[in-house]
Design a protein around this motif. Sequence first.
Motif, PDB file in Angstrom:
ATOM      1  N   TYR A  66      56.484  14.906  10.611  1.00 48.96           N
ATOM      2  CA  TYR A  66      56.956  15.967  11.512  1.00 48.96           C
ATOM      3  C   TYR A  66      57.827  15.407  12.629  1.00 48.96           C
ATOM      4  O   TYR A  66      58.896  15.952  12.931  1.00 48.96           O
ATOM      5  CB  TYR A  66      55.779  16.758  12.092  1.00 48.96           C
ATOM      6  CG  TYR A  66      55.472  17.998  11.293  1.00 48.96           C
ATOM      7  CD1 TYR A  66      55.857  19.249  11.748  1.00 48.96           C
ATOM      8  CD2 TYR A  66      54.819  17.924  10.072  1.00 48.96           C
ATOM      9  CE1 TYR A  66      55.594  20.396  11.017  1.00 48.96           C
ATOM     10  CE2 TYR A  66      54.553  19.049   9.331  1.00 48.96           C
ATOM     11  CZ  TYR A  66      54.935  20.287   9.803  1.00 48.96           C
ATOM     12  OH  TYR A  66      54.688  21.414   9.070  1.00 48.96           O
ATOM     13  N   LYS A  67      57.391  14.319  13.226  1.00 46.33           N
ATOM     14  CA  LYS A  67      58.165  13.717  14.313  1.00 46.33           C
ATOM     15  C   LYS A  67      59.515  13.195  13.816  1.00 46.33           C
ATOM     16  O   LYS A  67      60.541  13.381  14.470  1.00 46.33           O
ATOM     17  CB  LYS A  67      57.380  12.564  14.958  1.00 46.33           C
ATOM     18  CG  LYS A  67      56.217  12.996  15.806  1.00 46.33           C
ATOM     19  CD  LYS A  67      55.508  11.762  16.357  1.00 46.33           C
ATOM     20  CE  LYS A  67      54.309  12.110  17.196  1.00 46.33           C
ATOM     21  NZ  LYS A  67      53.604  10.901  17.660  1.00 46.33           N
ATOM     22  N   SER A  68      59.505  12.531  12.676  1.00 40.75           N
ATOM     23  CA  SER A  68      60.716  11.892  12.166  1.00 40.75           C
ATOM     24  C   SER A  68      61.789  12.884  11.743  1.00 40.75           C
ATOM     25  O   SER A  68      62.978  12.561  11.787  1.00 40.75           O
ATOM     26  CB  SER A  68      60.377  10.981  10.982  1.00 40.75           C
ATOM     27  OG  SER A  68      59.593   9.901  11.415  1.00 40.75           O
ATOM     28  N   ASP A 125      62.042  16.072  12.998  1.00 41.00           N
ATOM     29  CA  ASP A 125      62.084  17.163  13.970  1.00 41.00           C
ATOM     30  C   ASP A 125      63.490  17.670  14.237  1.00 41.00           C
ATOM     31  O   ASP A 125      63.724  18.878  14.293  1.00 41.00           O
ATOM     32  CB  ASP A 125      61.411  16.724  15.276  1.00 41.00           C
ATOM     33  CG  ASP A 125      61.228  17.869  16.232  1.00 41.00           C
ATOM     34  OD1 ASP A 125      60.796  18.950  15.794  1.00 41.00           O
ATOM     35  OD2 ASP A 125      61.534  17.689  17.426  1.00 41.00           O
ATOM     36  N   VAL A 126      64.444  16.778  14.404  1.00 36.01           N
ATOM     37  CA  VAL A 126      65.803  17.189  14.757  1.00 36.01           C
ATOM     38  C   VAL A 126      66.734  17.259  13.543  1.00 36.01           C
ATOM     39  O   VAL A 126      67.911  17.567  13.700  1.00 36.01           O
ATOM     40  CB  VAL A 126      66.417  16.249  15.826  1.00 36.01           C
ATOM     41  CG1 VAL A 126      65.620  16.327  17.116  1.00 36.01           C
ATOM     42  CG2 VAL A 126      66.498  14.824  15.314  1.00 36.01           C
ATOM     43  N   TYR A 130      67.603  21.972   6.866  1.00 36.43           N
ATOM     44  CA  TYR A 130      66.365  22.736   7.010  1.00 36.43           C
ATOM     45  C   TYR A 130      65.576  22.850   5.705  1.00 36.43           C
ATOM     46  O   TYR A 130      64.348  22.812   5.728  1.00 36.43           O
ATOM     47  CB  TYR A 130      66.651  24.118   7.608  1.00 36.43           C
ATOM     48  CG  TYR A 130      67.226  24.016   8.996  1.00 36.43           C
ATOM     49  CD1 TYR A 130      66.448  23.554  10.059  1.00 36.43           C
ATOM     50  CD2 TYR A 130      68.553  24.341   9.243  1.00 36.43           C
ATOM     51  CE1 TYR A 130      66.978  23.431  11.329  1.00 36.43           C
ATOM     52  CE2 TYR A 130      69.095  24.221  10.519  1.00 36.43           C
ATOM     53  CZ  TYR A 130      68.299  23.771  11.554  1.00 36.43           C
ATOM     54  OH  TYR A 130      68.815  23.632  12.809  1.00 36.43           O
ATOM     55  N   LYS A 176      63.961  19.410   5.288  1.00 40.66           N
ATOM     56  CA  LYS A 176      62.933  19.240   6.324  1.00 40.66           C
ATOM     57  C   LYS A 176      61.693  20.066   5.995  1.00 40.66           C
ATOM     58  O   LYS A 176      60.567  19.571   6.104  1.00 40.66           O
ATOM     59  CB  LYS A 176      63.491  19.630   7.691  1.00 40.66           C
ATOM     60  CG  LYS A 176      62.465  19.522   8.816  1.00 40.66           C
ATOM     61  CD  LYS A 176      63.069  19.610  10.196  1.00 40.66           C
ATOM     62  CE  LYS A 176      63.634  20.920  10.569  1.00 40.66           C
ATOM     63  NZ  LYS A 176      64.031  20.984  12.000  1.00 40.66           N
ATOM     64  N   ARG A 214      58.035  18.288   4.942  1.00 44.67           N
ATOM     65  CA  ARG A 214      56.890  18.609   5.794  1.00 44.67           C
ATOM     66  C   ARG A 214      55.790  19.284   4.990  1.00 44.67           C
ATOM     67  O   ARG A 214      54.608  18.967   5.166  1.00 44.67           O
ATOM     68  CB  ARG A 214      57.333  19.507   6.950  1.00 44.67           C
ATOM     69  CG  ARG A 214      58.080  18.768   8.037  1.00 44.67           C
ATOM     70  CD  ARG A 214      58.557  19.717   9.105  1.00 44.67           C
ATOM     71  NE  ARG A 214      58.906  19.010  10.338  1.00 44.67           N
ATOM     72  CZ  ARG A 214      59.289  19.614  11.446  1.00 44.67           C
ATOM     73  NH1 ARG A 214      59.381  20.945  11.497  1.00 44.67           N
ATOM     74  NH2 ARG A 214      59.592  18.913  12.509  1.00 44.67           N
TER      75      ARG A 214
END
Length: 118
Positions: free
Chosen positions: A23-25, A27-28, A32, A35, A39
């Motif tokens: 999630y942290k890696s 995040d940006v 989409y 991502k 996740r």
Amino acid sequence: MGVQKFEDLIAWQKAQELSVEVYKSFDVNKDYGFKDQIRRASVSISNNIAEGFDRSSNADFSRFLYFSLGSASELKSMLYLAKKLQYLNESDFQQMLQMCNEVSKIIRGLINSLKPKT
């Protein structure tokens, strides 16, 4: 006294830690679809461990552990793709790959511990 709740399982704890890193890696990350998929794969590992733990038999639990192992393999595949797409640097890739391999190894051990003794 054995494990009383799924939160006590090392496999579940490590899978949760791995999900936090994913999630942290990402995040940006603006891809989409990618991502979301990476996740979901990471969360599925610990969720299947939790769901299987409260099933009615070791056979059911083992089945969900195999689902969890499959999600870990999906995550590993996506980590390789993330590296090729330059969504991850080498250090982050290696860290998450190592975590994923560790979680898979623990899950395999848990599966083997549930097999009937002959």
